[in-house]
Design an enzyme around this catalytic site. Structure first.
Site, PDB file in Angstrom:
ATOM      1  N   VAL A  12      45.488  47.205  46.109  1.00  0.00           N
ATOM      2  CA  VAL A  12      44.767  48.453  45.812  1.00  0.00           C
ATOM      3  C   VAL A  12      45.534  49.662  46.351  1.00  0.00           C
ATOM      4  O   VAL A  12      45.738  50.660  45.634  1.00  0.00           O
ATOM      5  CB  VAL A  12      43.322  48.412  46.380  1.00  0.00           C
ATOM      6  CG1 VAL A  12      42.611  49.732  46.135  1.00  0.00           C
ATOM      7  CG2 VAL A  12      42.532  47.264  45.755  1.00  0.00           C
ATOM      8  N   GLY A 182      46.896  34.137  39.577  1.00  0.00           N
ATOM      9  CA  GLY A 182      46.749  35.175  40.610  1.00  0.00           C
ATOM     10  C   GLY A 182      45.380  35.825  40.614  1.00  0.00           C
ATOM     11  O   GLY A 182      45.166  36.808  41.316  1.00  0.00           O
ATOM     12  N   GLU A 185      41.966  33.629  44.808  1.00  0.00           N
ATOM     13  CA  GLU A 185      42.772  33.545  46.016  1.00  0.00           C
ATOM     14  C   GLU A 185      42.958  32.084  46.423  1.00  0.00           C
ATOM     15  O   GLU A 185      42.273  31.204  45.911  1.00  0.00           O
ATOM     16  CB  GLU A 185      42.082  34.318  47.124  1.00  0.00           C
ATOM     17  CG  GLU A 185      41.913  35.762  46.699  1.00  0.00           C
ATOM     18  CD  GLU A 185      41.548  36.670  47.833  1.00  0.00           C
ATOM     19  OE1 GLU A 185      41.754  36.291  48.988  1.00  0.00           O
ATOM     20  OE2 GLU A 185      41.057  37.759  47.539  1.00  0.00           O
ATOM     21  N   LYS A 200      28.263  42.999  46.078  1.00  0.00           N
ATOM     22  CA  LYS A 200      28.192  44.066  45.061  1.00  0.00           C
ATOM     23  C   LYS A 200      26.740  44.321  44.625  1.00  0.00           C
ATOM     24  O   LYS A 200      26.350  45.479  44.445  1.00  0.00           O
ATOM     25  CB  LYS A 200      29.085  43.690  43.877  1.00  0.00           C
ATOM     26  CG  LYS A 200      30.580  43.691  44.261  1.00  0.00           C
ATOM     27  CD  LYS A 200      31.432  43.047  43.192  1.00  0.00           C
ATOM     28  CE  LYS A 200      32.904  43.037  43.566  1.00  0.00           C
ATOM     29  NZ  LYS A 200      33.722  42.190  42.697  1.00  0.00           N
ATOM     30  N   GLY A 298      41.989  44.385  39.891  1.00  0.00           N
ATOM     31  CA  GLY A 298      43.368  44.725  39.516  1.00  0.00           C
ATOM     32  C   GLY A 298      43.784  46.032  40.155  1.00  0.00           C
ATOM     33  O   GLY A 298      42.956  46.877  40.490  1.00  0.00           O
TER      34      GLY A 298
HETATM   35  N1  HSE Z   1      37.738  38.911  43.747  1.00  0.00           N
HETATM   36  C1  HSE Z   1      37.108  39.969  43.014  1.00  0.00           C
HETATM   37  C2  HSE Z   1      36.821  39.508  41.580  1.00  0.00           C
HETATM   38  C3  HSE Z   1      37.997  41.187  43.053  1.00  0.00           C
HETATM   39  O1  HSE Z   1      37.327  38.456  41.178  1.00  0.00           O
HETATM   40  O2  HSE Z   1      36.078  40.161  40.857  1.00  0.00           O
HETATM   41  C4  HSE Z   1      37.327  42.474  42.699  1.00  0.00           C
HETATM   42  O3  HSE Z   1      36.286  42.809  43.549  1.00  0.00           O
END
Ligand code: HSE
Length: 393
Positions: A12, A182, A185, A200, A298
């Site tokens: 980011v 990618g 993780e 969220k 992203g």
């Molecule tokens: N790991 C999160 C996703 C990244 O896959 O949405 C963005 O918050």
């Protein structure tokens, strides 16, 4: 000229530096002044970086430089990021972040400090990556009573579920694919167990109803035990299995929030949100349903939202944005919410109707029940010997 500092030069942070460089002129034209990245803080060395002359390792340089107006926090986590955010706000700097863990767990306290110091703490990028959703929620929809919010808030799990339905592969294989690309993780726990989506949906709830909902207070179920068989049965019957974050205001004034996989009918636009994309539906009592769609993760999409906040912070340098929430949400457990359920096992439709009262057959041994609570659904599943049970939106 507005001088900013970026803390954390990962995906980011590097994206924010790139957007500042690439869109320098257009940002200056819109804002009426240039945005200049004065410092980039990271513990690592970046030999040969075009920003080598601005890289620093000591946060106090930012903290003590009166020229730095806005600090972008892209460190992640809730330890160092919390300490530096507190200190930056206390030093009278606006802070902009994409850090959903920090906002979900410490947002109330940080917004309170921002209020006391008359600065902005903005976090559009923390939900939905590049999708503008928080500002529409607290600004454009401010004239509505928000009734419900639901959506696909995690790109990694949506990619995995999309590959399961489109590629006919298992959860484990789809996860390996997501890691190779990618998206996921090395330790995918926060994504696949619904924790990321949970943070969220808490932030969305906080803003929608003004009361703090902590990730620790809500149930979060991920997708690691989803069977390909159920994904296939659902698809053949016109449904998609999607990991949804949901939050709602109940008639008694209480509220609920949770994360869980659901069957979503393909007649609902959320069911057609595939791959790493996010889709969020907000229902207001005046506007009805509004849907937000786009790239939820992203470097450049997330940086797009961060830069929008940087510009907004500078535009609101004199009169800060009035953002915040208090403690004391009256929460109802997700287990008490009546909803339809998908059950699969070795039972007949008659058996299902006898036990559940109401049942619609998707395939022999797979039904959708009438509305019932999780406790009732679990009891019914037990009587029927069901091997799978999922919520239905
Ligand atoms: N790991 C999160 C996703 C990244 O896959 O949405 C963005 O918050």
């Amino acid at each position: 000229m507005a001088k900013i500092a970026i803390m954390g030069f990962g995906t980011v942070g590097a994206g924010v530096a790139e957007v500042a460089r690439r869109n320098q002129e257009i940002i200056a034209r819109r804002l009426g002044e240039e945005v200049y990245v004065k410092y980039i803080l990271d513990v690592r060395d970046f030999a040969g970086s075009p920003y080598a002359d601005r890289m620093i390792k000591d946060f106090s340089v930012i903290e003590n430089d009166p020229e730095v107006e806005v600090v972008v926090e892209s460190i992640g986590g809730a330890k160092v990021a919390l300490d530096f955010t507190r200190r930056a706000l206390l030093a009278g700097k606006h802070v902009v972040t994409s850090n959903k863990e920090l906002v979900a767990t410490h947002g109330r306290e940080l917004l309170e400090i921002a209020r006391e110091k008359n600065v902005n703490y903005l976090f559009e990028a923390s939900v939905g990556g590049g999708i503008p959703v928080l500002r529409p929620l607290f600004q454009c929809l401010a004239g509505n009573e928000i009734e419900e919010i639901y959506g696909i808030l995690n790109g990694t799990t949506n990619y995995i579920l999309t590959r399961m339905v489109q590629g006919g592969i298992s959860f484990a294989d789809a996860l390996k694919e997501a890691q190779a690309k990618g998206y996921a993780e090395k330790d995918p726990t926060a994504d696949v167990e619904g924790i990321d989506a949970g943070r969220k949906i808490c932030i969305l709830s906080d803003l929608a109803w003004g009361k703090e909902v902590s990730p620790a207070d809500i149930s979060m179920e991920g997708i690691s035990s989803i069977h390909l068989t159920d994904v296939d049965i659902a698809a053949a019957a016109g449904y998609r299995v999607k990991l949804l974050g949901r939050a709602m205001r109940l008639e008694n004034g209480k509220q609920a929030a949770y994360v869980a996989p659901h069957l979503v009918s393909i007649s609902c636009p959320i069911a057609t949100v595939d791959d790493v994309f996010n889709g969020i539906m907000i229902r207001g009592n005046a506007v009805g349903d509004v849907m937000f769609y786009g790239r939820g993760a992203g470097d450049l999409p997330t940086a797009s939202a961060v830069m929008g906040d940087v510009i907004d912070a500078v535009q609101h340098r004199e009169k800060r944005r009035n953002l915040g929430w208090s403690q004391g949400a009256a929460l109802v457990s997700a287990a008490e919410l009546p909803m339809k359920w998908y059950l699969r096992g070795n039972f007949s439709l008659d058996d299902a109707r006898t036990v559940c009262g109401q049942a619609e057959e998707l395939r022999t041994g797979a039904v959708i029940t009438g509305a019932m609570t999780e406790t009732q659904a679990k009891a019914a599943a037990g009587k029927l010997g069901a091997v799978s049970m999922l919520r239905v939106l």
